[in-house]
Scaffold this motif. Sequence first.
Motif, PDB file in Angstrom:
ATOM      1  N   ASP A  94       0.832  -1.199   0.000  1.00  0.00           N
ATOM      2  CA  ASP A  94       0.000   0.000   0.000  1.00  0.00           C
ATOM      3  C   ASP A  94       0.871   1.256   0.000  1.00  0.00           C
ATOM      4  OD1 ASP A  94      -2.296  -1.499   0.043  1.00  0.00           O
ATOM      5  OD2 ASP A  94      -2.544  -1.371   2.214  1.00  0.00           O
ATOM      6  N   LEU A  95       0.317   2.343  -0.522  1.00  0.00           N
ATOM      7  CA  LEU A  95       1.015   3.628  -0.518  1.00  0.00           C
ATOM      8  C   LEU A  95       0.583   4.393   0.719  1.00  0.00           C
ATOM      9  CD1 LEU A  95       2.831   5.722  -1.861  1.00  0.00           C
ATOM     10  CD2 LEU A  95       0.841   6.511  -3.139  1.00  0.00           C
ATOM     11  N   PHE A  96       1.527   4.651   1.610  1.00  0.00           N
ATOM     12  CA  PHE A  96       1.242   5.372   2.844  1.00  0.00           C
ATOM     13  C   PHE A  96       1.368   6.869   2.629  1.00  0.00           C
ATOM     14  CE2 PHE A  96       2.562   1.153   4.142  1.00  0.00           C
ATOM     15  CZ  PHE A  96       1.551   0.813   5.019  1.00  0.00           C
ATOM     16  N   CYS A  97       0.699   7.624   3.467  1.00  0.00           N
ATOM     17  CA  CYS A  97       0.656   9.086   3.313  1.00  0.00           C
ATOM     18  C   CYS A  97       2.043   9.717   3.329  1.00  0.00           C
ATOM     19  CB  CYS A  97      -0.199   9.699   4.415  1.00  0.00           C
ATOM     20  SG  CYS A  97      -1.946   9.301   4.256  1.00  0.00           S
ATOM     21  N   LEU A 123       3.295   2.571 -11.636  1.00  0.00           N
ATOM     22  CA  LEU A 123       3.793   1.603 -10.659  1.00  0.00           C
ATOM     23  C   LEU A 123       2.738   0.604 -10.220  1.00  0.00           C
ATOM     24  CD1 LEU A 123       5.627   4.129  -8.302  1.00  0.00           C
ATOM     25  CD2 LEU A 123       6.624   2.785 -10.164  1.00  0.00           C
ATOM     26  N   ALA A 124       1.501   1.084 -10.044  1.00  0.00           N
ATOM     27  CA  ALA A 124       0.460   0.220  -9.482  1.00  0.00           C
ATOM     28  C   ALA A 124      -0.914   0.820  -9.759  1.00  0.00           C
ATOM     29  CB  ALA A 124       0.654   0.063  -7.980  1.00  0.00           C
ATOM     30  N   VAL A 125      -1.922   0.008  -9.491  1.00  0.00           N
ATOM     31  CA  VAL A 125      -3.307   0.451  -9.565  1.00  0.00           C
ATOM     32  C   VAL A 125      -3.938   0.149  -8.212  1.00  0.00           C
ATOM     33  CG1 VAL A 125      -4.108  -1.717 -10.561  1.00  0.00           C
ATOM     34  CG2 VAL A 125      -5.460   0.352 -10.874  1.00  0.00           C
ATOM     35  N   GLY A 126      -4.794   1.045  -7.750  1.00  0.00           N
ATOM     36  CA  GLY A 126      -5.408   0.828  -6.445  1.00  0.00           C
ATOM     37  C   GLY A 126      -6.639   1.675  -6.236  1.00  0.00           C
ATOM     38  N   LYS A 127      -7.056   1.724  -4.975  1.00  0.00           N
ATOM     39  CA  LYS A 127      -8.263   2.441  -4.594  1.00  0.00           C
ATOM     40  C   LYS A 127      -7.887   3.502  -3.560  1.00  0.00           C
ATOM     41  CE  LYS A 127     -12.432   0.454  -4.044  1.00  0.00           C
ATOM     42  NZ  LYS A 127     -13.523  -0.320  -3.437  1.00  0.00           N
ATOM     43  N   MET A 128      -8.376   4.713  -3.779  1.00  0.00           N
ATOM     44  CA  MET A 128      -8.095   5.824  -2.873  1.00  0.00           C
ATOM     45  C   MET A 128      -8.720   5.587  -1.503  1.00  0.00           C
ATOM     46  SD  MET A 128      -6.261   8.133  -4.417  1.00  0.00           S
ATOM     47  CE  MET A 128      -6.430   9.495  -3.291  1.00  0.00           C
ATOM     48  N   ARG A 129      -7.972   5.935  -0.460  1.00  0.00           N
ATOM     49  CA  ARG A 129      -8.505   5.906   0.898  1.00  0.00           C
ATOM     50  C   ARG A 129      -8.759   7.327   1.411  1.00  0.00           C
ATOM     51  NH1 ARG A 129     -10.333   1.327   2.881  1.00  0.00           N
ATOM     52  NH2 ARG A 129      -9.520   1.769   4.911  1.00  0.00           N
ATOM     53  N   LEU A 130      -8.168   8.303   0.736  1.00  0.00           N
ATOM     54  CA  LEU A 130      -8.319   9.720   1.067  1.00  0.00           C
ATOM     55  C   LEU A 130      -8.680  10.480  -0.202  1.00  0.00           C
ATOM     56  CD1 LEU A 130      -5.007  10.237   3.063  1.00  0.00           C
ATOM     57  CD2 LEU A 130      -7.270   9.961   4.052  1.00  0.00           C
ATOM     58  N   SER A 131      -9.024  11.747  -0.037  1.00  0.00           N
ATOM     59  CA  SER A 131      -9.206  12.608  -1.207  1.00  0.00           C
ATOM     60  C   SER A 131      -7.837  12.928  -1.794  1.00  0.00           C
ATOM     61  CB  SER A 131      -9.888  13.918  -0.806  1.00  0.00           C
ATOM     62  OG  SER A 131     -11.171  13.671  -0.324  1.00  0.00           O
ATOM     63  N   GLY A 132      -7.811  13.254  -3.068  1.00  0.00           N
ATOM     64  CA  GLY A 132      -6.548  13.576  -3.713  1.00  0.00           C
ATOM     65  C   GLY A 132      -5.818  14.729  -3.065  1.00  0.00           C
ATOM     66  N   TRP A 133      -6.545  15.750  -2.657  1.00  0.00           N
ATOM     67  CA  TRP A 133      -5.886  16.907  -2.044  1.00  0.00           C
ATOM     68  C   TRP A 133      -5.449  16.631  -0.613  1.00  0.00           C
ATOM     69  CZ3 TRP A 133      -7.963  19.031   2.327  1.00  0.00           C
ATOM     70  CH2 TRP A 133      -9.294  18.716   2.610  1.00  0.00           C
ATOM     71  N   GLU A 139       0.205  12.683   7.435  1.00  0.00           N
ATOM     72  CA  GLU A 139       1.529  12.096   7.612  1.00  0.00           C
ATOM     73  C   GLU A 139       1.468  10.622   7.977  1.00  0.00           C
ATOM     74  OE1 GLU A 139       3.528  14.504  10.461  1.00  0.00           O
ATOM     75  OE2 GLU A 139       3.461  16.291   9.193  1.00  0.00           O
ATOM     76  N   HIS A 140       0.301  10.132   8.397  1.00  0.00           N
ATOM     77  CA  HIS A 140       0.163   8.748   8.823  1.00  0.00           C
ATOM     78  C   HIS A 140      -1.047   8.120   8.147  1.00  0.00           C
ATOM     79  CE1 HIS A 140       3.149   9.472  11.890  1.00  0.00           C
ATOM     80  NE2 HIS A 140       2.470  10.540  12.269  1.00  0.00           N
ATOM     81  N   GLY A 141      -0.995   6.796   7.984  1.00  0.00           N
ATOM     82  CA  GLY A 141      -2.123   6.072   7.419  1.00  0.00           C
ATOM     83  C   GLY A 141      -1.932   5.751   5.956  1.00  0.00           C
ATOM     84  N   VAL A 142      -2.900   5.014   5.422  1.00  0.00           N
ATOM     85  CA  VAL A 142      -2.849   4.564   4.034  1.00  0.00           C
ATOM     86  C   VAL A 142      -3.529   5.601   3.142  1.00  0.00           C
ATOM     87  CG1 VAL A 142      -3.600   2.757   2.428  1.00  0.00           C
ATOM     88  CG2 VAL A 142      -2.878   2.142   4.746  1.00  0.00           C
ATOM     89  N   ALA A 143      -2.825   5.998   2.101  1.00  0.00           N
ATOM     90  CA  ALA A 143      -3.384   6.932   1.114  1.00  0.00           C
ATOM     91  C   ALA A 143      -4.077   6.153  -0.009  1.00  0.00           C
ATOM     92  CB  ALA A 143      -2.295   7.830   0.544  1.00  0.00           C
ATOM     93  N   VAL A 144      -3.414   5.088  -0.491  1.00  0.00           N
ATOM     94  CA  VAL A 144      -3.953   4.266  -1.579  1.00  0.00           C
ATOM     95  C   VAL A 144      -3.812   2.799  -1.191  1.00  0.00           C
ATOM     96  CG1 VAL A 144      -3.741   3.616  -4.009  1.00  0.00           C
ATOM     97  CG2 VAL A 144      -3.289   5.972  -3.314  1.00  0.00           C
ATOM     98  N   ARG A 145      -4.915   2.072  -1.253  1.00  0.00           N
ATOM     99  CA  ARG A 145      -4.903   0.627  -1.048  1.00  0.00           C
ATOM    100  C   ARG A 145      -4.543   0.014  -2.407  1.00  0.00           C
ATOM    101  NH1 ARG A 145      -4.709  -1.699   3.562  1.00  0.00           N
ATOM    102  NH2 ARG A 145      -6.393  -0.423   4.344  1.00  0.00           N
ATOM    103  N   VAL A 146      -3.308  -0.441  -2.546  1.00  0.00           N
ATOM    104  CA  VAL A 146      -2.814  -0.963  -3.823  1.00  0.00           C
ATOM    105  C   VAL A 146      -3.405  -2.346  -4.068  1.00  0.00           C
ATOM    106  CG1 VAL A 146      -0.768  -1.744  -5.070  1.00  0.00           C
ATOM    107  CG2 VAL A 146      -0.714   0.408  -3.800  1.00  0.00           C
TER     108      VAL A 146
END
Length: 150
Positions: A94-97, A123-133, A139-146
Amino acid sequence: MSRYVEIVRGILAYQFGREAADAMLDGEVKVRVRRGRPREVFVDGKRLCTVRASDGLVSLAPEGARRLHAATEPPEHRVVCADEWVEAVRRGRDLFCEYALRGWEELRPGDECLVVSEDDELLAVGKMRLSGWEVEYFEHGVAVRVRRGL
């Protein structure tokens, strides 16, 4: 053209825009139907996406991600990954913040997105966990669930 191809074209246009949908469906399109609804979409023999039964939107396969990447210009549908986390994302982590540099402002939680390097390499395809902005502010948590590294 089959009515199922038109249904899938409409879903892709809703999610990614009409031009991207047309570019993604360029080729010989086959739709696998289950219980009267489109489920899997193949273009030139490669799986493009799967239509989710839960909400009727698509989850991109690697081929779909490549076609979306080629059909759109940065920053559309993209989240940029820091160089030190590129290999981890390629392996499907996963891509972290803390490693997400910026995201397209129109992305919302739950949207399909492309994870790219700073040079716009897919690099990868995934689902957003946050808004793009929000990606660059947290600073913490998952930004994109890859879902899949490429």
